[in-house]
Design a protein around this motif. Sequence first.
Motif, PDB file in Angstrom:
ATOM      1  N   ILE A 320       0.817  -1.214   0.000  1.00 42.76           N
ATOM      2  CA  ILE A 320       0.000   0.000   0.000  1.00 42.76           C
ATOM      3  C   ILE A 320       0.853   1.268   0.000  1.00 42.76           C
ATOM      4  CG2 ILE A 320      -0.204   0.247   2.506  1.00 42.76           C
ATOM      5  CD1 ILE A 320      -3.206   0.931   1.960  1.00 42.76           C
ATOM      6  N   GLN A 321       2.119   1.162   0.360  1.00 38.38           N
ATOM      7  CA  GLN A 321       2.987   2.350   0.363  1.00 38.38           C
ATOM      8  C   GLN A 321       3.126   2.925  -1.042  1.00 38.38           C
ATOM      9  OE1 GLN A 321       6.758   1.790   2.277  1.00 38.38           O
ATOM     10  NE2 GLN A 321       7.586   3.764   1.607  1.00 38.38           N
ATOM     11  N   LEU A 322       3.075   2.067  -2.067  1.00 35.57           N
ATOM     12  CA  LEU A 322       3.185   2.545  -3.450  1.00 35.57           C
ATOM     13  C   LEU A 322       2.043   3.491  -3.781  1.00 35.57           C
ATOM     14  CD1 LEU A 322       4.184  -0.827  -5.164  1.00 35.57           C
ATOM     15  CD2 LEU A 322       5.686   1.049  -4.437  1.00 35.57           C
ATOM     16  N   ILE A 323       0.836   3.152  -3.334  1.00 37.99           N
ATOM     17  CA  ILE A 323      -0.314   4.012  -3.595  1.00 37.99           C
ATOM     18  C   ILE A 323      -0.201   5.298  -2.788  1.00 37.99           C
ATOM     19  CG2 ILE A 323      -2.819   4.209  -3.271  1.00 37.99           C
ATOM     20  CD1 ILE A 323      -3.059   1.285  -3.937  1.00 37.99           C
ATOM     21  N   LEU A 324       0.214   5.191  -1.541  1.00 41.26           N
ATOM     22  CA  LEU A 324       0.342   6.382  -0.698  1.00 41.26           C
ATOM     23  C   LEU A 324       1.374   7.358  -1.258  1.00 41.26           C
ATOM     24  CD1 LEU A 324       0.173   4.693   2.825  1.00 41.26           C
ATOM     25  CD2 LEU A 324      -1.640   5.921   1.617  1.00 41.26           C
ATOM     26  N   ASP A 325       2.459   6.839  -1.868  1.00 35.71           N
ATOM     27  CA  ASP A 325       3.456   7.713  -2.509  1.00 35.71           C
ATOM     28  C   ASP A 325       2.826   8.489  -3.651  1.00 35.71           C
ATOM     29  OD1 ASP A 325       5.437   6.913  -0.787  1.00 35.71           O
ATOM     30  OD2 ASP A 325       6.211   5.337  -2.129  1.00 35.71           O
ATOM     31  N   ASP A 326       2.001   7.809  -4.459  1.00 30.84           N
ATOM     32  CA  ASP A 326       1.342   8.481  -5.590  1.00 30.84           C
ATOM     33  C   ASP A 326       0.370   9.547  -5.104  1.00 30.84           C
ATOM     34  OD1 ASP A 326       2.739   6.875  -7.325  1.00 30.84           O
ATOM     35  OD2 ASP A 326       1.120   5.401  -7.589  1.00 30.84           O
ATOM     36  N   ILE A 327      -0.394   9.212  -4.055  1.00 29.00           N
ATOM     37  CA  ILE A 327      -1.358  10.174  -3.513  1.00 29.00           C
ATOM     38  C   ILE A 327      -0.631  11.422  -2.990  1.00 29.00           C
ATOM     39  CG2 ILE A 327      -3.059  10.561  -1.683  1.00 29.00           C
ATOM     40  CD1 ILE A 327      -4.085   8.858  -3.976  1.00 29.00           C
ATOM     41  N   GLU A 328       0.463  11.193  -2.301  1.00 31.20           N
ATOM     42  CA  GLU A 328       1.225  12.337  -1.764  1.00 31.20           C
ATOM     43  C   GLU A 328       1.752  13.206  -2.891  1.00 31.20           C
ATOM     44  OE1 GLU A 328       4.674  13.096   1.579  1.00 31.20           O
ATOM     45  OE2 GLU A 328       4.821  11.319   0.288  1.00 31.20           O
ATOM     46  N   GLU A 329       2.278  12.565  -3.926  1.00 33.00           N
ATOM     47  CA  GLU A 329       2.843  13.320  -5.047  1.00 33.00           C
ATOM     48  C   GLU A 329       1.767  14.105  -5.781  1.00 33.00           C
ATOM     49  OE1 GLU A 329       5.819  14.771  -7.407  1.00 33.00           O
ATOM     50  OE2 GLU A 329       6.022  13.507  -5.622  1.00 33.00           O
ATOM     51  N   LEU A 330       0.560  13.529  -5.856  1.00 28.46           N
ATOM     52  CA  LEU A 330      -0.526  14.138  -6.624  1.00 28.46           C
ATOM     53  C   LEU A 330      -1.143  15.347  -5.920  1.00 28.46           C
ATOM     54  CD1 LEU A 330      -2.329  13.908  -9.173  1.00 28.46           C
ATOM     55  CD2 LEU A 330      -3.812  12.371  -7.863  1.00 28.46           C
ATOM     56  N   TYR A 331      -1.215  15.301  -4.583  1.00 31.46           N
ATOM     57  CA  TYR A 331      -1.983  16.334  -3.880  1.00 31.46           C
ATOM     58  C   TYR A 331      -1.139  17.271  -3.003  1.00 31.46           C
ATOM     59  CZ  TYR A 331      -6.290  14.105  -5.366  1.00 31.46           C
ATOM     60  OH  TYR A 331      -7.306  13.622  -6.125  1.00 31.46           O
ATOM     61  N   LYS A 332       0.160  17.058  -2.884  1.00 29.93           N
ATOM     62  CA  LYS A 332       0.941  17.913  -1.978  1.00 29.93           C
ATOM     63  C   LYS A 332       1.017  19.360  -2.473  1.00 29.93           C
ATOM     64  CE  LYS A 332       5.480  16.677  -3.931  1.00 29.93           C
ATOM     65  NZ  LYS A 332       6.802  16.088  -3.604  1.00 29.93           N
ATOM     66  N   ASN A 333       1.095  19.518  -3.789  1.00 32.15           N
ATOM     67  CA  ASN A 333       1.152  20.882  -4.322  1.00 32.15           C
ATOM     68  C   ASN A 333      -0.183  21.587  -4.154  1.00 32.15           C
ATOM     69  OD1 ASN A 333       3.849  20.627  -5.071  1.00 32.15           O
ATOM     70  ND2 ASN A 333       3.320  19.839  -7.116  1.00 32.15           N
ATOM     71  N   ARG A 334      -1.295  20.897  -4.352  1.00 31.85           N
ATOM     72  CA  ARG A 334      -2.620  21.501  -4.192  1.00 31.85           C
ATOM     73  C   ARG A 334      -2.833  21.913  -2.739  1.00 31.85           C
ATOM     74  NH1 ARG A 334      -6.643  17.445  -7.619  1.00 31.85           N
ATOM     75  NH2 ARG A 334      -5.251  17.123  -9.409  1.00 31.85           N
ATOM     76  N   ALA A 335      -2.403  21.061  -1.851  1.00 39.11           N
ATOM     77  CA  ALA A 335      -2.551  21.402  -0.429  1.00 39.11           C
ATOM     78  C   ALA A 335      -1.661  22.591  -0.060  1.00 39.11           C
ATOM     79  CB  ALA A 335      -2.216  20.193   0.428  1.00 39.11           C
ATOM     80  N   ALA A 336      -0.461  22.604  -0.629  1.00 43.46           N
ATOM     81  CA  ALA A 336       0.469  23.696  -0.321  1.00 43.46           C
ATOM     82  C   ALA A 336      -0.060  25.029  -0.813  1.00 43.46           C
ATOM     83  CB  ALA A 336       1.828  23.398  -0.950  1.00 43.46           C
ATOM     84  N   LYS A 337      -0.754  25.060  -1.978  1.00 47.87           N
ATOM     85  CA  LYS A 337      -1.296  26.301  -2.517  1.00 47.87           C
ATOM     86  C   LYS A 337      -2.339  26.889  -1.573  1.00 47.87           C
ATOM     87  CE  LYS A 337      -0.589  25.414  -7.446  1.00 47.87           C
ATOM     88  NZ  LYS A 337      -1.261  25.223  -8.770  1.00 47.87           N
ATOM     89  N   LYS A 338      -3.052  26.024  -0.821  1.00 48.81           N
ATOM     90  CA  LYS A 338      -4.072  26.510   0.113  1.00 48.81           C
ATOM     91  C   LYS A 338      -3.502  26.706   1.515  1.00 48.81           C
ATOM     92  CE  LYS A 338      -8.279  25.137  -0.181  1.00 48.81           C
ATOM     93  NZ  LYS A 338      -9.536  24.371  -0.166  1.00 48.81           N
ATOM     94  N   GLY A 339      -2.188  26.457   1.654  1.00 42.69           N
ATOM     95  CA  GLY A 339      -1.551  26.645   2.944  1.00 42.69           C
ATOM     96  C   GLY A 339      -1.900  25.554   3.934  1.00 42.69           C
TER      97      GLY A 339
END
Length: 464
Positions: A320-339
């Motif tokens: 499951i770590q493989l999926i969690l890595d993809d999720i983190e990569e996909l949404y970290k920038n979107r989350a960062a834009k909203k602070g």
Amino acid sequence: MSIRAKLAWTFILLLIFGITAISSYSILFIRNYLLNEGEEQILNDTEWLAITIQNLQSDEQFETNLNEAARTSGYRISIYDGDGILFASVPYYEEANEDTKLEQNRQNSLENSGIVLLENEPDSDDLVAYMAISGGNNPARYIRVSINKDQIYEPIRTIRWIIYTGMFISMGLVILVSVLFSRSISKPIIQLESAARDIADGNVNRTLKLDRKDEFGTLAKSLNQMAERLRADNETLKAMYEKQRQFFADITHEIRNPLHTISGSLEMLQLKNLSDEKKERYIETAARQTGRINQLFKDLMTLQRYDSDSYFIEKKPFDIQLILDDIEELYKNRAAKKGLQFEVDKQSVSVYADPNKIEQVLENLVSNAVKYTNEGFIKVSIEEFDDHLSVEVSDSGIGISENHLSRLFDRFYRTDKARSRDKGGTGLGLAVVKSILTAHKTEIKVKSTPGKGSAFWFTLQKPT
């Protein structure tokens, strides 16, 4: 002919035939019994009469004494001498029905046997017995004793009258009982038939009240259960129809809005002297709405496969770590834009599930968390157990009211439709999540507090 009439006539005919057969057999049995008793009686009486006549004196009182013996015994008595010639026959008032001379063969038979010989011809009206008389005080050497069979059958007249009277009374009672019994039997059948016809015509509210402990009561209970089940099915079908109607209405609405936006953007792009900045903004709007429509159909395809495809998921062991890595990569920038603080608790744990579908579940949950969280954090955490794994997506977003939680995973259901569309949602994300996890034989659970955030979690099995 109604079933009541059929039952009544069946019972009446069967019982009448039975009573008639029993009565006829009883009369025939009694008739044969009386005849057998008469035969035995005449044999005994003939021996007694032979001894009596043997001792009579041959004088003027002979015939008088003979007549007295005949009167006392109730038989007709005929006396023959040594040559077989008839010389006396009593009683006198009856017509003679015997031979005036015995045949030589009969004489020889009587002499040789020394016993009573019985003669019972089927076509004869009389029962006759012969016996030889040893020497005595008179010329009598042979005796013929006879009695009319009607005398033997005399008691049967009274018996026959009693039997026939009882038979007709029994028939009357049988008819009465048969009618009452057929009504008792046919009444529940008619009620059951009426109820079944009403149910077949669509009157599923019909309830059959038949308080019986036999098979009719069981059948009535089954019909009531069937009607109740049909009522429940009808309610389910109505709910499904209403849900389907609302489903298509929602699809139409969801597609119409972005199409209008795209159409409006294209019209604006056709204007002359439109600045490059506005052109870029309209192109971006059209692209965003096109992506929304594309996501809508993607979600619909997922739900359609869940409803009809038995191979909707394909389980296999994966980390499951493989999926969690993809999720983190996909949404970290979107989350960062909203602070927002975005934290993923990554662990290398093997689970048994469909990796693509589980990734789709996490994408939808994290995407919703990003949309509806304006400040604070989003966290994906994992808790490992012996045979399964728990995955939780929590946030500090706007939260969900308790009255929305029961319908949160319904298709096209939104807690705030206007706000959800502004966020670009299709209204199918959580329905897709529930469908995927249900196919994995697990559940999506949620707890939320308005203004403080929400948490969604589910479990996955480990490989055995």
